[in-house]
Motif scaffolding. Structure first.
Motif, short mmCIF file in Angstrom:
data_model
loop_
_atom_site.label_atom_id
_atom_site.label_comp_id
_atom_site.label_asym_id
_atom_site.label_seq_id
_atom_site.Cartn_x
_atom_site.Cartn_y
_atom_site.Cartn_z
N ARG A 127 0.80 -1.23 0.00
CA ARG A 127 0.00 0.00 0.00
C ARG A 127 0.84 1.28 0.00
O ARG A 127 0.49 2.26 -0.69
CB ARG A 127 -0.92 0.00 1.23
CG ARG A 127 -1.88 1.19 1.31
CD ARG A 127 -2.86 1.18 0.16
NE ARG A 127 -3.68 2.36 0.10
CZ ARG A 127 -4.90 2.47 0.65
NH1 ARG A 127 -5.40 1.44 1.33
NH2 ARG A 127 -5.60 3.57 0.52
N TYR A 128 1.94 1.29 0.73
CA TYR A 128 2.68 2.54 0.92
C TYR A 128 4.15 2.41 0.51
O TYR A 128 4.75 1.34 0.58
CB TYR A 128 2.63 2.98 2.38
CG TYR A 128 1.23 3.33 2.86
CD1 TYR A 128 0.64 4.54 2.51
CD2 TYR A 128 0.51 2.43 3.63
CE1 TYR A 128 -0.65 4.85 2.94
CE2 TYR A 128 -0.78 2.73 4.06
CZ TYR A 128 -1.35 3.94 3.71
OH TYR A 128 -2.61 4.23 4.12
N LEU A 141 6.27 10.01 1.83
CA LEU A 141 5.37 8.88 2.05
C LEU A 141 4.26 8.94 1.02
O LEU A 141 3.61 9.98 0.88
CB LEU A 141 4.79 8.92 3.47
CG LEU A 141 3.76 7.82 3.80
CD1 LEU A 141 4.42 6.45 3.81
CD2 LEU A 141 3.10 8.11 5.16
N CYS A 142 4.05 7.85 0.30
CA CYS A 142 3.06 7.84 -0.78
C CYS A 142 2.14 6.64 -0.65
O CYS A 142 2.58 5.55 -0.28
CB CYS A 142 3.73 7.78 -2.14
SG CYS A 142 5.11 8.91 -2.36
N ASP A 143 0.88 6.85 -0.95
CA ASP A 143 -0.09 5.76 -1.07
C ASP A 143 -0.04 5.29 -2.52
O ASP A 143 -0.63 5.91 -3.41
CB ASP A 143 -1.49 6.26 -0.71
CG ASP A 143 -2.53 5.15 -0.72
OD1 ASP A 143 -2.34 4.15 -1.45
OD2 ASP A 143 -3.56 5.29 -0.03
N CYS A 166 3.45 9.01 -6.79
CA CYS A 166 3.90 9.73 -5.58
C CYS A 166 3.88 11.24 -5.80
O CYS A 166 4.86 11.96 -5.54
CB CYS A 166 5.30 9.27 -5.18
SG CYS A 166 5.36 7.59 -4.54
N PHE A 179 -1.70 10.25 8.50
CA PHE A 179 -0.83 9.11 8.22
C PHE A 179 0.37 9.05 9.16
O PHE A 179 1.36 8.39 8.87
CB PHE A 179 -0.35 9.20 6.76
CG PHE A 179 -1.46 9.14 5.77
CD1 PHE A 179 -1.93 7.93 5.30
CD2 PHE A 179 -2.06 10.31 5.32
CE1 PHE A 179 -2.97 7.87 4.38
CE2 PHE A 179 -3.10 10.27 4.39
CZ PHE A 179 -3.56 9.04 3.94
N THR A 224 1.25 5.48 10.25
CA THR A 224 1.87 4.75 9.15
C THR A 224 3.32 5.16 8.98
O THR A 224 4.21 4.32 8.81
CB THR A 224 1.11 4.99 7.83
OG1 THR A 224 -0.25 4.54 7.99
CG2 THR A 224 1.75 4.25 6.68
#
Length: 286
Positions: free
Chosen positions: A204-205, A259-261, A268, A278, A281
């Motif tokens: 996911r990330y 940080l990217c989903d 990104c 987030f 996370t």
């Protein structure tokens, strides 16, 4: 495959040997289809213009030649009588040498092709599991029924394999006992273009840690000398529109944490590192 440093008969991308010129040719390696700019599909992380399409056409031609080269090798394996016992692995060590690709720890820089074929298999499947090139050595050892030596050392310290064999994922497509994470690292390219960074990715990330975030991002030679990058750089440095999905200034001057989903934002484009939603996370991946 790298961009040619000489007038090549096979296009703008090549490996030296068998590409013509002073490096000669290989008789059983057929000439590739020469792609035109109109035939390529421009990925979303690049501008769609004539310069980019011309560069991509060279890459497409190289891919076709590479595919033919794989066929040459597989025919040699068959001729040696080893086809029924050989595990074939095809992978790349980095993303394509275009802006935001090679040397970047973004998806397009690290999400490389990986194909594995085992004897007796006539159909295939695609796995969505997160794997790493660190998994290749354990895979080959298990295939060959060779145990990694318990006394192995590196730099005077005990050495262990940090990856896992991919054979369970190949033999049992529904296999679910997998770690689900992979790590990446970049320091420099050919002893220049210094920009140390680390990454972690799961399903996911993607988390990127730019260790020298106070530096301007370094562009490797494979990209810096292309018309594709030079057009982006000229426009970006003049504060003009680049036609690129990335903001030039943000690309060249990166924050410490990204940080990217990757499910909803695979390029990104939105940095979630400073988003309090987030925070948990971010902390868990750090």
């Amino acid at each position: 495959m790298h961009r040619c440093g000489f007038d090549s008969a096979i296009g703008s991308f090549c490996e030296h040997y068998g590409a013509g010129g002073k490096f000669g040719t290989l008789a059983d390696w057929p000439s590739p289809h020469q792609y035109t700019p109109a035939e390529v599909v421009v990925p979303p992380f690049l501008p769609d213009n004539a310069l980019v399409r011309a560069d991509l056409a060279g890459q497409y031609t190289a891919w076709t030649r590479l595919d033919a080269g794989v066929g040459v090798i597989l025919r040699e394996v068959a001729a040696a009588g080893a086809a029924d016992t050989t595990l074939t692995i095809f992978f790349s060590d980095n993303g394509i040498p275009f802006p935001s690709g090679k040397t970047n720890l973004l998806e397009q820089g690290q999400h490389e092709p990986l194909l594995i074929a085992r004897p007796g298999t006539t159909d295939g499947h695609r796995s969505s599991q997160v794997v790493s090139s660190l998994d290749l050595a354990p895979t080959m050892l298990q295939w060959a029924n060779v145990h990694y030596p318990s006394h192995a050392t590196a730099g005077g310290h005990p050495a262990v394999l940090t990856g896992s064999s991919l054979l369970p994922l190949i033999q049992y497509p529904g296999h679910r006992h997998w770690r689900g994470t992979a790590f990446g690292s970049h320091m420099f390219h050919s002893l220049y273009a210094y920009y140390p960074a680390r990454s972690m990715v799961d399903a996911r990330y993607r988390l990127i840690h730019n260790l020298a975030y106070n530096l301007k991002y370094a562009i490797l030679e494979d990209v810096a000398e292309t018309a594709t990058w030079q057009a982006i750089e000229a426009a970006g440095e003049a504060d003009h529109a680049t036609g690129w999905v990335y903001n030039y200034a943000d690309y060249m001057h990166r924050p410490e944490w990204q940080l990217c989903d990757i499910v909803v934002d695979p390029l990104c484009l939105e940095n979630l590192a400073a988003n309090s939603t987030f925070a948990a996370t971010l902390r868990s991946m750090q």
